[in-house]
Design a protein around this motif. Structure first.
Motif, PDB file in Angstrom:
ATOM      1  N   ALA A 110     -25.232 -37.167  22.512  1.00 11.76           N
ATOM      2  CA  ALA A 110     -25.296 -38.362  23.359  1.00 11.76           C
ATOM      3  C   ALA A 110     -23.909 -38.744  23.863  1.00 11.76           C
ATOM      4  CB  ALA A 110     -25.916 -39.523  22.582  1.00 11.76           C
ATOM      5  N   GLY A 111     -22.914 -38.661  22.986  1.00 10.31           N
ATOM      6  CA  GLY A 111     -21.548 -38.954  23.406  1.00 10.31           C
ATOM      7  C   GLY A 111     -21.043 -37.968  24.435  1.00 10.31           C
ATOM      8  N   MET A 112     -21.425 -36.693  24.286  1.00  8.77           N
ATOM      9  CA  MET A 112     -21.024 -35.669  25.246  1.00  8.77           C
ATOM     10  C   MET A 112     -21.579 -35.976  26.632  1.00  8.77           C
ATOM     11  SD  MET A 112     -22.679 -32.972  26.937  1.00  8.77           S
ATOM     12  CE  MET A 112     -24.090 -32.780  25.856  1.00  8.77           C
ATOM     13  N   ALA A 113     -22.838 -36.411  26.701  1.00  8.09           N
ATOM     14  CA  ALA A 113     -23.440 -36.724  27.996  1.00  8.09           C
ATOM     15  C   ALA A 113     -22.685 -37.856  28.688  1.00  8.09           C
ATOM     16  CB  ALA A 113     -24.912 -37.090  27.816  1.00  8.09           C
ATOM     17  N   ALA A 114     -22.272 -38.853  27.910  1.00  9.69           N
ATOM     18  CA  ALA A 114     -21.516 -39.964  28.489  1.00  9.69           C
ATOM     19  C   ALA A 114     -20.165 -39.501  29.011  1.00  9.69           C
ATOM     20  CB  ALA A 114     -21.340 -41.066  27.450  1.00  9.69           C
ATOM     21  N   VAL A 115     -19.526 -38.582  28.299  1.00 13.01           N
ATOM     22  CA  VAL A 115     -18.238 -38.042  28.747  1.00 13.01           C
ATOM     23  C   VAL A 115     -18.381 -37.368  30.107  1.00 13.01           C
ATOM     24  CG1 VAL A 115     -16.502 -36.268  28.259  1.00 13.01           C
ATOM     25  CG2 VAL A 115     -17.253 -37.819  26.444  1.00 13.01           C
ATOM     26  N   HIS A 116     -19.531 -36.753  30.348  1.00 14.12           N
ATOM     27  CA  HIS A 116     -19.777 -36.086  31.627  1.00 14.12           C
ATOM     28  C   HIS A 116     -20.226 -37.060  32.712  1.00 14.12           C
ATOM     29  CE1 HIS A 116     -19.289 -31.730  30.793  1.00 14.12           C
ATOM     30  NE2 HIS A 116     -19.502 -32.103  29.548  1.00 14.12           N
ATOM     31  N   GLY A 117     -20.251 -38.351  32.408  1.00 13.71           N
ATOM     32  CA  GLY A 117     -20.545 -39.349  33.431  1.00 13.71           C
ATOM     33  C   GLY A 117     -21.960 -39.867  33.440  1.00 13.71           C
ATOM     34  N   ALA A 118     -22.809 -39.396  32.520  1.00  9.96           N
ATOM     35  CA  ALA A 118     -24.189 -39.880  32.485  1.00  9.96           C
ATOM     36  C   ALA A 118     -24.220 -41.346  32.053  1.00  9.96           C
ATOM     37  CB  ALA A 118     -25.024 -39.040  31.526  1.00  9.96           C
ATOM     38  N   ARG A 119     -25.169 -42.082  32.592  1.00 10.49           N
ATOM     39  CA  ARG A 119     -25.326 -43.470  32.171  1.00 10.49           C
ATOM     40  C   ARG A 119     -25.775 -43.539  30.715  1.00 10.49           C
ATOM     41  NH1 ARG A 119     -25.249 -47.951  35.025  1.00 10.49           N
ATOM     42  NH2 ARG A 119     -25.312 -46.794  36.986  1.00 10.49           N
ATOM     43  N   ALA A 120     -26.565 -42.560  30.286  1.00 12.64           N
ATOM     44  CA  ALA A 120     -26.988 -42.476  28.888  1.00 12.64           C
ATOM     45  C   ALA A 120     -27.469 -41.066  28.612  1.00 12.64           C
ATOM     46  CB  ALA A 120     -28.103 -43.483  28.583  1.00 12.64           C
TER      47      ALA A 120
END
Length: 319
Positions: A281-291
């Motif tokens: 989940a943290g990785m997705a946020a690093v890539h700019g995802a809202r969640a």
């Protein structure tokens, strides 16, 4: 026929051992049964946002149009409007909370000067102030800041200063006035992205949006696209969560996830431990995802049961 949230409020009885609890929830299946959208086909993360819209439909910020926008959501559809995201909790980073606390203190001073009770100035929803161990050590060397935080912790009933290293109090389901609903968080704390691994929606917003949310104003977000990531099988015993993070990160890097919701699902997602899910989940946020979202399941229910949450059998009932 005009849509009213009260028409979709359903009662339930939950038996947990020898104890039976009664409550209400806003039923998304009932919304679909009334001929509105194919709600059961929506990604789980959108269903959680839709439940929030439905719950606040009769309030000042959510219109029937907002509900219909999500109820009739289509993959690759045209997204031209925004929807209100109404938080049940705000999570603030201690290192950036000073302007917000100063605003609250100023409002209380103004209330006192005008003969009003300063205690009337209070966040309308719970607020958690968090810090890492390193951040807490740095701020505690400033006596004025320490005094301000101590004052805020005792002055506001809705504000909690959490122990260092604790992101927020995590509850999959909340209950207010007999109505049960999924937790939705917004805030300025970067680690807030990790709560999406626990079956909750947590979105990072600006300081201004977080302060507005404290006083009942919604954050406005575009109607989101959702990128589904179907995970198959199980990780090799020699692989680590960091290996998974790098592998999935490389794949997400090939597509644009900026501002979008990423939902991980499948037997592979269910096989991951909660710490492994939090890493993803943290990785997705690093890539700019809202969640980067994982739907609530037995693993999250068991975790919350260990935290003293006996609502295990209710996970999924709202959705």
């Amino acid at each position: 026929m005009r849509l009213h949230s009260r028409d979709l409020l359903r009662a339930f009885a939950l038996t947990d051992g020898a104890e039976t609890r009664h409550g209400h929830l806003y039923s998304l299946p009932a919304l679909e049964a009334n001929g509105i959208g194919r709600v059961s086909r929506l990604p789980v993360c959108l269903r959680m946002i839709l439940e929030s819209l439905l719950r606040h439909l009769d309030g000042p910020h959510v219109s029937e149009r907002h509900v219909l926008q999500l109820a009739y959501w289509q993959p690759r559809g045209w997204r031209s409007e925004s929807i209100p995201l109404i938080a049940s909790r705000v999570v603030l980073q201690e290192t950036s909370v000073l302007p917000l606390l100063c605003d609250l203190a100023t409002l209380r001073d103004a209330a006192a000067r005008n003969g009003r009770s300063p205690e009337r100035i209070e966040p309308l929803i719970p607020v958690d102030v968090t810090a890492t161990l390193q951040e807490r050590r740095a701020t505690r060397t400033d006596p004025e800041f320490r005094h301000l935080m101590e004052w805020a912790a005792q002055a506001f009933e809705q504000l909690r200063v959490l122990p260092a290293g604790v992101c927020t109090g995590q509850q999959t389901l909340l209950e207010r006035q007999g109505v049960h609903f999924p937790e939705t968080l917004i805030g300025t704390e970067p680690r807030l992205a990790l709560v999406n691994a626990f079956g909750m929606i947590g979105c990072i917003v600006s300081d201004l949006e977080a302060e507005a949310a404290m006083f009942g104003q919604p954050a406005r977000i575009p109607v989101p696209d959702v990128i589904g990531v179907h995970l198959h099988g199980r990780m090799d015993v020699a692989a680590s969560a960091d290996d998974l993070r790098r592998s999935l990160g490389a794949r997400l890097g090939r597509v644009s996830v900026q501002g979008q919701l990423v939902e991980f699902f499948g037997d592979g997602a269910e096989s991951l431990s909660l710490p492994e899910r939090a890493t993803v989940a943290g990785m997705a946020a690093v890539h700019g995802a809202r969640a980067g979202f994982f739907a609530p399941d037995e693993a999250t229910a068991t975790w919350h049961a260990l935290q003293g949450d006996c609502m295990k059998n209710l996970v999924g009932s709202v959705l």
